[in-house]
Scaffold this motif. Sequence first.
Motif, PDB file in Angstrom:
ATOM      1  N   SER A  24      -4.152  -8.523  -9.430  1.00 49.95           N
ATOM      2  CA  SER A  24      -5.217  -7.933  -8.621  1.00 49.95           C
ATOM      3  C   SER A  24      -4.798  -6.586  -8.024  1.00 49.95           C
ATOM      4  O   SER A  24      -5.632  -5.879  -7.468  1.00 49.95           O
ATOM      5  CB  SER A  24      -5.626  -8.884  -7.496  1.00 49.95           C
ATOM      6  OG  SER A  24      -4.564  -9.032  -6.580  1.00 49.95           O
ATOM      7  N   ALA A  25      -3.529  -6.224  -8.122  1.00 45.62           N
ATOM      8  CA  ALA A  25      -3.080  -4.936  -7.588  1.00 45.62           C
ATOM      9  C   ALA A  25      -3.596  -3.809  -8.478  1.00 45.62           C
ATOM     10  O   ALA A  25      -3.669  -3.937  -9.697  1.00 45.62           O
ATOM     11  CB  ALA A  25      -1.557  -4.892  -7.527  1.00 45.62           C
ATOM     12  N   SER A  26      -3.942  -2.693  -7.848  1.00 45.32           N
ATOM     13  CA  SER A  26      -4.434  -1.553  -8.616  1.00 45.32           C
ATOM     14  C   SER A  26      -3.679  -0.300  -8.184  1.00 45.32           C
ATOM     15  O   SER A  26      -2.995  -0.279  -7.170  1.00 45.32           O
ATOM     16  CB  SER A  26      -5.936  -1.365  -8.386  1.00 45.32           C
ATOM     17  OG  SER A  26      -6.177  -1.081  -7.022  1.00 45.32           O
ATOM     18  N   LEU A  27      -3.807   0.741  -8.980  1.00 40.60           N
ATOM     19  CA  LEU A  27      -3.174   2.015  -8.657  1.00 40.60           C
ATOM     20  C   LEU A  27      -3.848   2.647  -7.450  1.00 40.60           C
ATOM     21  O   LEU A  27      -5.042   2.437  -7.209  1.00 40.60           O
ATOM     22  CB  LEU A  27      -3.275   2.964  -9.837  1.00 40.60           C
ATOM     23  CG  LEU A  27      -2.430   2.633 -11.058  1.00 40.60           C
ATOM     24  CD1 LEU A  27      -2.760   3.598 -12.182  1.00 40.60           C
ATOM     25  CD2 LEU A  27      -0.963   2.719 -10.716  1.00 40.60           C
ATOM     26  N   PRO A  28      -3.104   3.452  -6.691  1.00 43.09           N
ATOM     27  CA  PRO A  28      -3.739   4.186  -5.591  1.00 43.09           C
ATOM     28  C   PRO A  28      -4.715   5.220  -6.156  1.00 43.09           C
ATOM     29  O   PRO A  28      -4.651   5.564  -7.335  1.00 43.09           O
ATOM     30  CB  PRO A  28      -2.571   4.878  -4.896  1.00 43.09           C
ATOM     31  CG  PRO A  28      -1.338   4.437  -5.557  1.00 43.09           C
ATOM     32  CD  PRO A  28      -1.683   3.635  -6.747  1.00 43.09           C
ATOM     33  N   VAL A  32      -4.289  10.598  -3.894  1.00 47.17           N
ATOM     34  CA  VAL A  32      -3.048  10.156  -3.252  1.00 47.17           C
ATOM     35  C   VAL A  32      -1.869  10.379  -4.201  1.00 47.17           C
ATOM     36  O   VAL A  32      -0.807  10.858  -3.791  1.00 47.17           O
ATOM     37  CB  VAL A  32      -3.146   8.676  -2.822  1.00 47.17           C
ATOM     38  CG1 VAL A  32      -1.816   8.152  -2.324  1.00 47.17           C
ATOM     39  CG2 VAL A  32      -4.222   8.498  -1.779  1.00 47.17           C
ATOM     40  N   ILE A  33      -2.058  10.053  -5.460  1.00 39.88           N
ATOM     41  CA  ILE A  33      -1.005  10.264  -6.460  1.00 39.88           C
ATOM     42  C   ILE A  33      -0.710  11.754  -6.598  1.00 39.88           C
ATOM     43  O   ILE A  33       0.450  12.164  -6.672  1.00 39.88           O
ATOM     44  CB  ILE A  33      -1.411   9.642  -7.808  1.00 39.88           C
ATOM     45  CG1 ILE A  33      -1.505   8.122  -7.676  1.00 39.88           C
ATOM     46  CG2 ILE A  33      -0.432  10.019  -8.902  1.00 39.88           C
ATOM     47  CD1 ILE A  33      -2.053   7.438  -8.907  1.00 39.88           C
ATOM     48  N   ALA A  34      -1.759  12.585  -6.612  1.00 40.09           N
ATOM     49  CA  ALA A  34      -1.569  14.030  -6.747  1.00 40.09           C
ATOM     50  C   ALA A  34      -0.808  14.594  -5.549  1.00 40.09           C
ATOM     51  O   ALA A  34       0.116  15.402  -5.715  1.00 40.09           O
ATOM     52  CB  ALA A  34      -2.926  14.722  -6.892  1.00 40.09           C
ATOM     53  N   ILE A  35      -1.173  14.183  -4.338  1.00 41.91           N
ATOM     54  CA  ILE A  35      -0.478  14.659  -3.136  1.00 41.91           C
ATOM     55  C   ILE A  35       0.981  14.218  -3.159  1.00 41.91           C
ATOM     56  O   ILE A  35       1.886  14.983  -2.827  1.00 41.91           O
ATOM     57  CB  ILE A  35      -1.199  14.162  -1.867  1.00 41.91           C
ATOM     58  CG1 ILE A  35      -2.538  14.876  -1.730  1.00 41.91           C
ATOM     59  CG2 ILE A  35      -0.347  14.377  -0.628  1.00 41.91           C
ATOM     60  CD1 ILE A  35      -3.423  14.345  -0.634  1.00 41.91           C
TER      61      ILE A  35
END
Length: 88
Positions: A24-28, A32-35
């Motif tokens: 159930s976990a997903s990527l941010p 957020v990843i770019a920052i």
Amino acid sequence: MGWLIKEKRGPAWKHGWTENTITSASLPPLPVIAIFFIVVLLLFLSFCISYSKQMEKTVIGTNLFLFVLPVLLIFLVQWISPRAQSSL
């Protein structure tokens, strides 16, 4: 040998909580990843700049030491040689 094999203990509803959590976990979110990557890039560039400045100072200091070392060795040998001859 039972300690090598994971045995499921407890009620059946507890058996798959880790698998359910991982699936159930997903990527941010993408911003957020770019920052995060921008911050990491800026930290890396800052490290590289300070590292290159430090390396330039180290190279200059090493070159100066290698330039002065032969002169110091010549004076050391000149200073020690009269004392070695007088003790003979």
